[in-house]
Motif scaffolding. Structure first.
Motif, mmCIF file in Angstrom:
data_model
loop_
_atom_site.group_PDB
_atom_site.id
_atom_site.type_symbol
_atom_site.label_atom_id
_atom_site.label_comp_id
_atom_site.label_asym_id
_atom_site.label_seq_id
_atom_site.Cartn_x
_atom_site.Cartn_y
_atom_site.Cartn_z
ATOM 1 N N GLY A 1 0.820 -1.207 0.000
ATOM 2 C CA GLY A 1 0.000 0.000 0.000
ATOM 3 C C GLY A 1 0.852 1.254 0.000
ATOM 4 N N ILE A 2 1.957 1.229 0.761
ATOM 5 C CA ILE A 2 2.869 2.372 0.784
ATOM 6 C C ILE A 2 3.496 2.574 -0.590
ATOM 7 N N LEU A 3 3.983 1.496 -1.200
ATOM 8 C CA LEU A 3 4.585 1.598 -2.534
ATOM 9 C C LEU A 3 3.566 2.069 -3.567
ATOM 10 N N SER A 4 2.325 1.612 -3.435
ATOM 11 C CA SER A 4 1.271 2.049 -4.361
ATOM 12 C C SER A 4 1.009 3.544 -4.214
ATOM 13 N N ALA A 5 0.975 4.024 -2.961
ATOM 14 C CA ALA A 5 0.748 5.452 -2.726
ATOM 15 C C ALA A 5 1.904 6.284 -3.276
ATOM 16 N N LEU A 6 3.125 5.822 -3.066
ATOM 17 C CA LEU A 6 4.290 6.553 -3.582
ATOM 18 C C LEU A 6 4.301 6.546 -5.112
ATOM 19 N N THR A 7 3.866 5.441 -5.708
ATOM 20 C CA THR A 7 3.791 5.366 -7.164
ATOM 21 C C THR A 7 2.744 6.334 -7.697
ATOM 22 N N ALA A 8 1.593 6.382 -7.043
ATOM 23 C CA ALA A 8 0.542 7.320 -7.467
ATOM 24 C C ALA A 8 1.015 8.762 -7.336
ATOM 25 N N ALA A 9 1.752 9.053 -6.266
ATOM 26 C CA ALA A 9 2.268 10.411 -6.067
ATOM 27 C C ALA A 9 3.333 10.751 -7.100
ATOM 28 N N ARG A 10 4.152 9.760 -7.457
ATOM 29 C CA ARG A 10 5.264 9.981 -8.395
ATOM 30 C C ARG A 10 4.762 10.156 -9.816
ATOM 31 N N SER A 11 3.788 9.313 -10.218
ATOM 32 C CA SER A 11 3.296 9.363 -11.598
ATOM 33 C C SER A 11 2.065 10.245 -11.737
ATOM 34 N N ASN A 12 1.534 10.666 -10.602
ATOM 35 C CA ASN A 12 0.453 11.641 -10.498
ATOM 36 C C ASN A 12 -0.939 11.110 -10.814
ATOM 37 N N ALA A 13 -1.222 10.642 -12.039
ATOM 38 C CA ALA A 13 -2.633 10.322 -12.303
ATOM 39 C C ALA A 13 -2.801 9.105 -13.196
ATOM 40 N N HIS A 14 -3.170 9.345 -14.440
ATOM 41 C CA HIS A 14 -3.512 8.304 -15.405
ATOM 42 C C HIS A 14 -2.387 7.285 -15.508
ATOM 43 N N PRO A 15 -2.701 5.995 -15.615
ATOM 44 C CA PRO A 15 -4.036 5.397 -15.704
ATOM 45 C C PRO A 15 -4.555 4.822 -14.379
ATOM 46 N N ILE A 16 -4.173 5.400 -13.237
ATOM 47 C CA ILE A 16 -4.689 4.928 -11.954
ATOM 48 C C ILE A 16 -6.057 5.553 -11.705
ATOM 49 N N ALA A 17 -7.080 4.712 -11.522
ATOM 50 C CA ALA A 17 -8.434 5.210 -11.281
ATOM 51 C C ALA A 17 -8.650 5.538 -9.816
ATOM 52 N N SER A 18 -8.119 4.685 -8.933
ATOM 53 C CA SER A 18 -8.269 4.894 -7.501
ATOM 54 C C SER A 18 -7.163 4.142 -6.783
ATOM 55 N N LEU A 19 -7.031 4.441 -5.512
ATOM 56 C CA LEU A 19 -6.006 3.818 -4.683
ATOM 57 C C LEU A 19 -6.666 3.279 -3.416
ATOM 58 N N THR A 20 -6.453 1.982 -3.132
ATOM 59 C CA THR A 20 -6.934 1.382 -1.888
ATOM 60 C C THR A 20 -5.726 0.892 -1.104
#
Length: 347
Positions: free
Chosen positions: A139-158
């Motif tokens: 979950g931490i790595l997923s959050a850091l990835t979303a923050a690093r790549s910012n948006a598309h193509p991630i729809a949501s983060l759990t």
């Protein structure tokens, strides 16, 4: 104790003796789509006759943990739940970590492994936005990835059972004075010697995190000999724990320095590989789920991420660290929470 209970207990013991297992450990069938260093991306097969429904989901495990955390056993499998409801479901695993991987840092996962896995799920699903679900360090790595790549193509983060404020983890408090007494050399010496944290130590740490349950397990098993589902869950967790892997050395150093010493995740900005990553850059709808009895990621520690984000929801559910994700109660708590959240996030 009734005669029916005695018969059920005797039947469970006999089945374990004769067949060696009570749990159905068959993994959900899957196909390899992509691979690279410390990366294998799979698509799970939906059962025959189940139509596709909803946007794709990518399941992200922690380091040093087999991806069977999401497919623990039939009847208690996040993967099985998703594919039987028609969701296009993808998973990433990292494989064995050896001495040759000691220089891999967390940025390898944040900048290469997870972005590649998200792209693979996005493209294979026909260009659909991907709901990313990470457990613990995943979950931490997923959050850091979303923050690093910012948006598309991630729809949501759990984010499930992931600690973001390490000062709010009671389990770690005894180690802080010990760390000061040893001149902060004990943990660095360990990963420099072995190239990381060896798998046996990872398994032992997981057991220590739930020491009360570990010590009382023989009594609990004896008291529940008639409950086949309970015994099957115990068996599946033991099998999962026995399959834990090693941590790469440089990643251990970063976790120790950035997470434990600096508590950088709680502040909102962490530096990996010389690049600052601000968690406040996450713009996707985010669901944070914490277990009420989780010793590794207690609710106050997990909630720290919510306080940093503009569009985040926090929920607690019964269970410990693994139970929050795939315990028997998760079927009626965590999984429906994720289903409803994805439905809202997909519009």
């Amino acid at each position: 104790m009734t005669l029916d209970v005695v018969r059920a207990a005797a039947g469970n013991v006999a089945r374990r003796v004769l067949f060696g297992a009570l749990a159905d450990h068959r993994p959900v069938p899957r196909t390899l789509l992509d691979e690279g260093r410390a990366r294998s991306v799979f698509v799970y097969h939906r059962p025959v006759g189940v139509p596709r429904h909803g946007d794709p989901v990518l399941l992200v495990p922690p380091l040093a943990v087999p991806d069977s955390c999401f497919d623990l056993r039939r009847g208690c499998s996040v993967v099985e739940h998703l594919v039987t409801s028609g969701r296009p479901t993808y998973g990433v695993e990292y494989g064995e970590i050896g001495f040759a991987d000691r220089e891999l840092g967390l940025e390898h996962w944040v900048e290469e492994v997870l972005p590649a896995a998200i792209r693979t799920a996005h493209e294979h699903s026909g260009g659909k936005p991907v709901h990313v679900v990470g457990w613990c360090l995943g979950g931490i790595l997923s959050a850091l990835t979303a923050a690093r790549s910012n948006a598309h193509p991630i729809a949501s983060l759990t984010v499930v059972a992931s600690p973001f404020d390490f000062t709010a983890i009671p389990l770690l408090r005894p180690f802080r004075p010990l760390d000061a007494l040893t001149g902060r050399i004990a943990i660095p010496a360990l990963y420099r010697t072995f190239g990381g944290i060896p798998a046996p130590l990872v398994r032992r740490a997981f057991q220590i995190s739930a020491l009360d349950k570990h010590l009382s397990k023989p009594f609990a098993v004896a008291a529940n000999l008639a409950d086949r589902d309970y015994l099957a869950q115990i068996e599946a967790v033991e099998r999962f724990t026995a399959a834990m892997l090693a941590y790469p050395g440089r990643a251990v150093a970063q976790i120790y320095r950035e997470f434990f010493l600096a508590n950088a995740l709680a502040s909102g900005t962490i530096t990996l590989g010389g690049t600052p990553i601000a968690l406040t850059a996450i713009r996707q709808p985010t669901l944070v789920i914490a277990g009420e009895d989780d010793a590794i990621a207690p609710p106050r520690s997990a909630r720290a991420l919510v306080d940093l984000l503009p569009d985040a929801t926090f929920r607690t559910v019964p269970g410990g660290h693994l139970g929050t994700l795939t315990g028997r109660a998760a079927r009626d708590t965590t999984w429906p929470l994720i289903d409803r959240f994805h439905a809202r996030a997909s519009g």
